[in-house]
Each structure stands twice: as C-alpha cells, then as structure tokens.
Scaffold this motif. Structure first.
Motif, mmCIF file in Angstrom:
data_model
loop_
_atom_site.group_PDB
_atom_site.id
_atom_site.type_symbol
_atom_site.label_atom_id
_atom_site.label_comp_id
_atom_site.label_asym_id
_atom_site.label_seq_id
_atom_site.Cartn_x
_atom_site.Cartn_y
_atom_site.Cartn_z
ATOM 1 N N ASN A 121 0.447 3.708 -3.042
ATOM 2 C CA ASN A 121 -0.774 4.517 -3.022
ATOM 3 C C ASN A 121 -0.553 5.799 -2.230
ATOM 4 O O ASN A 121 -1.013 6.864 -2.611
ATOM 5 C CB ASN A 121 -1.923 3.727 -2.386
ATOM 6 C CG ASN A 121 -2.183 2.442 -3.131
ATOM 7 O OD1 ASN A 121 -1.478 1.461 -2.932
ATOM 8 N ND2 ASN A 121 -3.158 2.452 -4.000
ATOM 9 N N VAL A 122 0.161 5.669 -1.123
ATOM 10 C CA VAL A 122 0.439 6.841 -0.290
ATOM 11 C C VAL A 122 1.309 7.825 -1.066
ATOM 12 O O VAL A 122 1.053 9.032 -1.090
ATOM 13 C CB VAL A 122 1.159 6.421 1.002
ATOM 14 C CG1 VAL A 122 1.571 7.641 1.811
ATOM 15 C CG2 VAL A 122 0.268 5.517 1.840
ATOM 16 N N GLY A 135 0.791 -1.225 0.000
ATOM 17 C CA GLY A 135 0.000 0.000 0.000
ATOM 18 C C GLY A 135 0.825 1.277 0.000
ATOM 19 O O GLY A 135 0.285 2.372 -0.062
ATOM 20 N N HIS A 136 2.151 1.136 0.048
ATOM 21 C CA HIS A 136 3.048 2.286 0.141
ATOM 22 C C HIS A 136 2.927 3.195 -1.092
ATOM 23 O O HIS A 136 2.896 4.411 -0.987
ATOM 24 C CB HIS A 136 4.484 1.765 0.276
ATOM 25 C CG HIS A 136 5.485 2.802 0.660
ATOM 26 N ND1 HIS A 136 6.829 2.596 0.537
ATOM 27 C CD2 HIS A 136 5.347 4.048 1.162
ATOM 28 C CE1 HIS A 136 7.470 3.678 0.950
ATOM 29 N NE2 HIS A 136 6.594 4.561 1.336
ATOM 30 N N THR A 164 -1.004 0.338 4.024
ATOM 31 C CA THR A 164 -0.015 1.099 4.794
ATOM 32 C C THR A 164 -0.666 1.967 5.876
ATOM 33 O O THR A 164 -0.281 1.875 7.044
ATOM 34 C CB THR A 164 0.875 1.936 3.855
ATOM 35 O OG1 THR A 164 1.710 1.043 3.136
ATOM 36 C CG2 THR A 164 1.738 2.915 4.622
ATOM 37 N N SER A 169 -6.112 -3.288 -0.682
ATOM 38 C CA SER A 169 -4.659 -3.150 -0.537
ATOM 39 C C SER A 169 -4.241 -1.688 -0.640
ATOM 40 O O SER A 169 -3.158 -1.320 -0.221
ATOM 41 C CB SER A 169 -3.940 -3.995 -1.581
ATOM 42 O OG SER A 169 -4.264 -3.534 -2.869
ATOM 43 N N ALA A 192 -0.671 9.467 -3.787
ATOM 44 C CA ALA A 192 -1.645 10.386 -3.193
ATOM 45 C C ALA A 192 -0.947 11.693 -2.836
ATOM 46 O O ALA A 192 -1.501 12.781 -3.004
ATOM 47 C CB ALA A 192 -2.277 9.762 -1.957
ATOM 48 N N TYR A 218 -7.345 8.960 -6.046
ATOM 49 C CA TYR A 218 -7.253 7.520 -5.824
ATOM 50 C C TYR A 218 -8.083 6.722 -6.818
ATOM 51 O O TYR A 218 -7.855 5.543 -6.988
ATOM 52 C CB TYR A 218 -7.560 7.136 -4.368
ATOM 53 C CG TYR A 218 -8.908 7.540 -3.817
ATOM 54 C CD1 TYR A 218 -10.050 6.834 -4.161
ATOM 55 C CD2 TYR A 218 -9.018 8.602 -2.925
ATOM 56 C CE1 TYR A 218 -11.289 7.202 -3.640
ATOM 57 C CE2 TYR A 218 -10.248 8.976 -2.410
ATOM 58 C CZ TYR A 218 -11.386 8.269 -2.773
ATOM 59 O OH TYR A 218 -12.600 8.619 -2.258
#
Lengths: 457, 121
Positions: free
Chosen positions: A348-349, A345-346, B30, B26, A352, A358
C-alpha cells in the motif's frame, strides 16, 4: 533556573501520553493517519521540552549535542530511504530504541536499592538488548547481508535454554545485590538471546518478527519507566507493547500462521524453508503485444502487485498502465494481499508513492469474490500470495495462508523475472494451468512494453 | 508515585493499547508499526534524565550514547512515518466539482466513494 513544579510536569506528561494515544488512534484510517502521526511527534516534543524544564540536569550542552547527532543521522536517512527498504529501516530504528532502554537501565542500577526496581532493570536489560540484537539480525536478513532462509543448527533450542537459564540466574543475583558485573553479563546474554530468537525465522516471516520486537522494545521502555518512576515512559511503552502484540497477531493471522509457529516453526521443520530450485516443466509464455491485447479488450482487470514490482521500481508504470486501461473504459483495481511486499501493508505504501489513490487498492477480503467476474488478473512480481498450494497442499510451508483467488479469473497473466519460486520458495502450480500466460522479464521493462502496446491498440 | 498507582496505570494502558489498534485495516499495518516504533523512542526522556545526572565521565559517555540511539529512534521513526503517510492520497477530484478540494478530507472521500460505486453499476 527555576524548575517546573511536579504538578505541571505531571500534567504535561499526561498531555504527551494523550497525544500518543491519539496518534495510534489516528493511524487507524488513511484519512486521519498523517495528522495522527504529527500529533504523536508533537507529544514527543512536548515531553522532551518538559524533561529539560522539570528536572535539574547537568551536562546540558553534551545532551543537546547528542540529540543533534541523533537527529542529524536519523532525519536524512528517514527522508531518503527507498520505500522498498522501509522494513529494514523500521527494524533498525526499533533496535536502537531497545538498545537505549537497556543502557538507561544499566546506568540506573547504581541508584536502585529496591529489589522491585532491580527486577524492572533486569527485565529492561534483557528485553532491550534482545530487541537490539534481534533487530540487527532482522536488518541483516532484509538488507541481504545474510541469507533470508532460516538458520538452524543442532542444539540451537538447547543453547537458547542455557542462555535463558543463565540469564535467570544472573538476573536473580542482580536483583539481590545489584552487581554491575552480572548486569553486564545479563546485557550480553540478552544480545545472544535476541540473535538466537531471530536466526531460525525465515523468509516471509521476518517482518512479523519486526512487529514482535517492536512490542518487546515497548515493554522494555515501559519497564525503564518503572525504574525511573516516569509515568510517561510507562504509558508510552505499555501502549506500544500492547498495540504491537495485537498488530503482530493480526499480521500473523493474515498469513494463516500463529506467532508461536513463526518464532519456533524452524525448530519443528514447519517454517517457510522451501526450495530455490528452478522447475523445468513447460509453461505458456507470451509477448508484450499479446498481453496488451488480452488487457485492452477486457471489461474488468485486477492487478495483483507483489514485491517484484517494487524491486523493479515499476509502481509508477503499473499506475500508468491502470490509467491507460481506465481510459479505454476498463474497470481496473489493485488487489493487495495483506502481506504483499516485505512487510504487512508495505505494498500500500509503495503504490501510494506512485500516486495510486487508496480507494483503488482493494483488500483481499473485499476483492476475492470479484475475481470470478474478472477477465484478466495481472500478477506483477507476486507469487506466494496467489499460490493455490496455500489451500491444496497440506504439507506446504504456506498451507493455510489466505490467498488472492486469481485462479478464478478467466485469464491470468504473470509478469515474472524467471521461473524461480517466490520469497517462501514454493512452486506455484497456477503457472502451469491452461488459463495462465507468462511474460518473462524485469517487471518494469515488461510493464513499459505492455503499456506501449496498449496505447498502440 | 507509589507502586499501586503505577500498576493501575500500566494495566489501563494495556487495555487502551489493545483497543486503539484492534480494528486497524491491513492497508495501514506498515505505517502503524512504524508509528508505534517512533513512540517508544520516547525512551529519550529517560536517557536525558540519566545523562543529566551523570557525574562520572564513563557514565556520561554511555548515557550520551543512549541519548543518540533514542533520538535516532524517535526522530527517524516520526519522519519516516510521515513520509509514508504523506503519500496516502484519496482520488483527486476535478476542480470544477464544488465542495472541499482538499484530497483526503473526510467529505471529499465520502463523495469519491459514492462516485466510485456509481461507476461500478
């Protein structure tokens, strides 16, 4: 000062526990996540205020001072940290939480007469200290203070077994007679066990370990709640322990691995060891202008970002390139592998942060069928997550990991720094395929050049 | 509280913990990990109790260390999670479009989803 009566105290703790459940629930969707996290923070504040008004406390100035010091350290670091360094920061925060739980358990030993309470103390000492040391090693690996490759030596499993047996022995004595000396020994054994647990875990698996240690700390906090007879600690710790376990399994599944395989793989030689050798085979490399032509006259482009993009701080340029292509009427999406970046999920951060909405970030399962109708797949600083070896080479360390099917696209463009293999250290056959073009250089520089060339078309 | 009640609460909390994260995408792994990480910083409550009952200076020193560590976990965890989530934004809509202009609000992103699909066809 009159103290709050136990009923009100219990009600306030219950409200705090409900806040934590709502926080985890809110984190399920991007729309509610931020609110969820704030509800969790409110619950924590409520609980801390409650403890001050419900328990007779001495040393209050000292305690407030310690809280001020902790906040003074944590808040600026949390505010300023680069998003690329997020995983190690989470590891660090997790570790100190485990350490705090272990210290609380150690200090409660002198008040504990019940063997069951002592059992909870033993558990907290061992798991809390293990989480502290393990998180420290994880931090060092992610921060580049030590090698990310698995560290093993002959006799490591035997040493681990000896440490655990010694811990079981010391723990039994502590339960029987409450010996402080042996509790300290247990603390040290917990630290050693934490280090030994994480050392053999290599490369791409490290983030999964953070999640596992997070669950461990949760359990240690729950056990310390049993020690103190505090229901809130029991509920909050158990919630984190349970959700952390599920999350760890989900992340491992996204990599096509089992949690046991990740933790003990290096013992059996099946971990993500890989090599760092540079191949000499010929590839087709190209100029930024050529790549711009490929992109600019496509109908559909999918950008596959990887950690290389984040390291080069090229997220913003990638977002600009997507906008420039969309302005030409090209359909552009970002395909995000569940473990792209340094942590699930890193990516996506990171995107963002670059203001990519998103909705444009497509999960692997949603977008994989669309590569077939895609003209150009632009792979920026990613390697392992598009490596067909995961499907074809049964001996490969990443075998079984679901990948983004970029090979299905008509053209594949890799922006790469060099021919060095990715984090997992495995050669990517796709680089040598006829539909593949490579553009060498720093991801941000390359993207800037391509962006300029696209605008000039 | 008696042992049986604590056991009941613990077991129920396990099921709640499993349930609340079982369907998480998913995309949010994080922040979820970071948010869960912040929650166990609530060990601060335990550290405060121990520090508040410490009579011996050495015990107080160790307890205060626990308070500092727990605060770092709690405060740092929530702040960093908030910073991450602050950046998760939906697609911005042109202001001329009637309805809620707040990005990320439920109605807004539903409309965005439709617009997105229409563009595809």
């Amino acid at each position: 000062m009159t103290l709050l009566n136990p009923t009100w105290t219990a009600l306030l703790y219950l409200a705090a526990a409900a806040c934590f459940i709502l926080a985890l629930k809110g984190l399920n969707s991007p729309k509610t996540a931020r609110r969820g996290n704030l509800i969790g923070a409110f619950g924590a504040l409520l609980a801390v205020v409650t403890v001050f008004v419900s328990v007779k406390l001495d040393n209050i100035p000292w305690i407030l001072g310690a809280i001020a010091v902790g906040s003074g350290v944590a808040a600026p670091v949390a505010r300023r940290v680069q998003m690329t360094q997020m995983p190690q920061l989470v590891a660090l925060f997790n570790g100190v939480g485990g350490g705090a739980a272990a210290l609380v358990a150690l200090l409660e030993l002198s008040h504990a007469d019940d063997p069951w309470v002592r059992l909870a103390i033993v558990f907290t000492l061992l798991v809390g200290a293990g989480s502290f040391a393990g998180s420290g090693v994880t931090f060092a690996k992610l921060q580049g203070l030590m090698t990310t490759r698995p560290v093993t030596f002959p006799g490591l499993p035997a040493l681990m077994a000896v440490v655990l047996l010694a811990a079981a022995g010391a723990g039994t004595v502590v339960i029987l007679n409450g010996s402080l000396v042996l509790a300290l020994v247990l603390l040290i054994l917990g630290l050693v066990a934490g280090v030994l647990l994480v050392l053999p875990v290599g490369g791409a698996d490290v983030p999964i370990v953070i999640s596992l240690l997070n669950a461990f700390t949760g359990l240690a906090v729950a056990a310390s709640g049993l020690v103190l007879g505090n229901v809130l600690l029991v509920v909050a710790g158990t919630l984190v322990g349970a959700s952390g376990t599920i999350l760890t399994r989900a992340m491992a599944a996204a990599m096509g691995r089992s949690v046991a395989g990740i933790m003990f793989g290096a013992f059996k030689g099946g971990s993500t060891a890989g090599s760092t050798a540079v191949s000499e085979r010929p590839v087709r490399s190209s100029s930024a202008e050529d790549v711009a032509v490929l992109l600019g006259y496509a109908q559909r482009v999918i950008i596959v970002p990887g950690y290389g993009l984040a390291v080069a701080q090229g997220q913003h340029t990638a977002a600009e390139l997507a906008l420039a292509l969309e302005a030409r009427g090209i359909e552009v999406d970002f395909a995000i592998h569940p473990v792209a970046g340094r942590m699930p999920g890193h990516m996506n951060v990171l995107l963002a942060e670059a203001n990519v909405p998103y909705e444009s970030l497509k999960e692997m399962s949603d977008i994989n069928s669309e590569f077939r109708t895609t003209d150009v797949a632009l792979v920026v600083g990613a390697n392992d997550v598009v490596n067909p070896a995961a499907k074809t080479t049964s001996g490969s360390p990443i075998y079984g990991m679901p990948i983004l099917e970029v090979a299905d696209a008509r053209q594949v463009v890799f922006l790469k720094r060099s021919m060095r293999p990715g984090f997992a250290g495995i050669e990517n056959e796709l680089l040598y395929e006829p539909q593949t073009t490579l553009l060498f250089g720093d991801a941000k520089d390359s993207l800037t050049k391509v962006l300029g060339a696209v605008k000039a078309l | 509280m008696d042992g049986m009640s604590l056991l009941t609460i613990t077991v129920l909390a396990v099921f709640v913990g499993f349930e609340v994260v079982s369907k998480v995408s998913s995309t949010l792994h994080t922040p979820l990990m970071s948010g869960a990480n912040a929650i166990h910083g609530i060990i601060l409550v335990g550290a405060i109790i121990v520090a508040g009952q410490a009579a011996d200076p050495l015990v107080l020193a160790v307890a205060l260390l626990a308070v500092v560590l727990a605060t770092i976990n709690l405060v740092g965890g929530f702040v960093v999670t908030d910073r991450m989530l602050e950046m998760f934004r939906g697609r911005q809509r042109p202001p001329s479009n009637a309805g809620s202009g707040v990005p990320g609000s439920p109605g807004d992103s539903g409309a965005v989803e439709t617009a997105h699909k229409e563009r595809r066809q």
